[in-house]
Design an enzyme around this catalytic site. Sequence first.
Site, PDB file in Angstrom:
ATOM      1  N   ASP A  21       0.854  -1.198   0.000  1.00  0.00           N
ATOM      2  CA  ASP A  21       0.000   0.000   0.000  1.00  0.00           C
ATOM      3  C   ASP A  21       0.886   1.243   0.000  1.00  0.00           C
ATOM      4  OD1 ASP A  21      -1.849   1.961   0.273  1.00  0.00           O
ATOM      5  OD2 ASP A  21      -2.667   1.285   2.182  1.00  0.00           O
ATOM      6  N   LYS A  60       0.274   3.625  -2.356  1.00  0.00           N
ATOM      7  CA  LYS A  60      -0.546   4.664  -3.016  1.00  0.00           C
ATOM      8  C   LYS A  60       0.300   5.453  -4.017  1.00  0.00           C
ATOM      9  CE  LYS A  60      -3.915   5.033   0.714  1.00  0.00           C
ATOM     10  NZ  LYS A  60      -3.306   4.167   1.750  1.00  0.00           N
ATOM     11  N   ASP A  85       2.941   8.894  -9.353  1.00  0.00           N
ATOM     12  CA  ASP A  85       4.037   9.668  -9.936  1.00  0.00           C
ATOM     13  C   ASP A  85       3.931   9.625 -11.465  1.00  0.00           C
ATOM     14  OD1 ASP A  85       6.597  11.011 -10.193  1.00  0.00           O
ATOM     15  OD2 ASP A  85       7.065  10.246  -8.190  1.00  0.00           O
TER      16      ASP A  85
END
Length: 211
Positions: free
Chosen positions: A58, A60, A63
């Site tokens: 996790d 997240k 980019d």
Amino acid sequence: MTELILALDVLTREEALEIAEETYPYLDAIKLGYPLVLGAGLSVARELSQFDLPLIADFKVADIPNTNRLIAEHVFESGFSAIIAHGFAGSDSLKAIVEATENAGGECYVVAEMSHPGALEFLSGETAEKIAQMAVDCGTDGIIAPATRPERVKALRSIIKDKKILSPGVGAQGGDAREIAPLIDGMIVGRSIYNSENPAKEAEKFAFVRR
Ligand code: XMP
């Protein structure tokens, strides 16, 4: 009805291994995020693989495509079987993760809507629905949606159909396990298990939600 995923947000390798050892018989997967990986190092994933459960990263990820790809490749080389990405960085960024995921034979989930109150300021409503549609179009395995808002999970289900919905927010954040379980594929639970006096007993209490 749903799988039980432990959010193992403890800060040390020792705590992580101890809680995993106690709870793994009641779990379907373990989710690791920045709290544990920054505290114990990425190598903790390999150590946790001894419990033979899928490990979800996790991070997240949000980019540019090239950086997303590098992160995803690193995640899968480190022993994880799934990765969580943000969708707001756009479809090219997400596709880079999906490609790395497919190359590794893993799974990729996209945060559509978050479970905390502040999520309503940006990542909800129409935006969440657009992200869910992008998750479908980009070939991800599913989305993360809030156990704290069952009506939103139902709305997002109509978009993502038979892909998976993993939901955090049960317990410490106030979501109701019985209400959300029939709507989702994986229930993510952290503090109410790992902060309890007896994590195994606490994890066992969720047996009723599991398939
Ligand atoms: P607790 O302790 O609240 O832990 O049971 C929940 C876990 O899930 C993560 N979390 C989220 N992850 N979208 C996500 O991708 C969300 O809306 C969300 N809400 C909580 C949290 O970081 C913790 O690991």
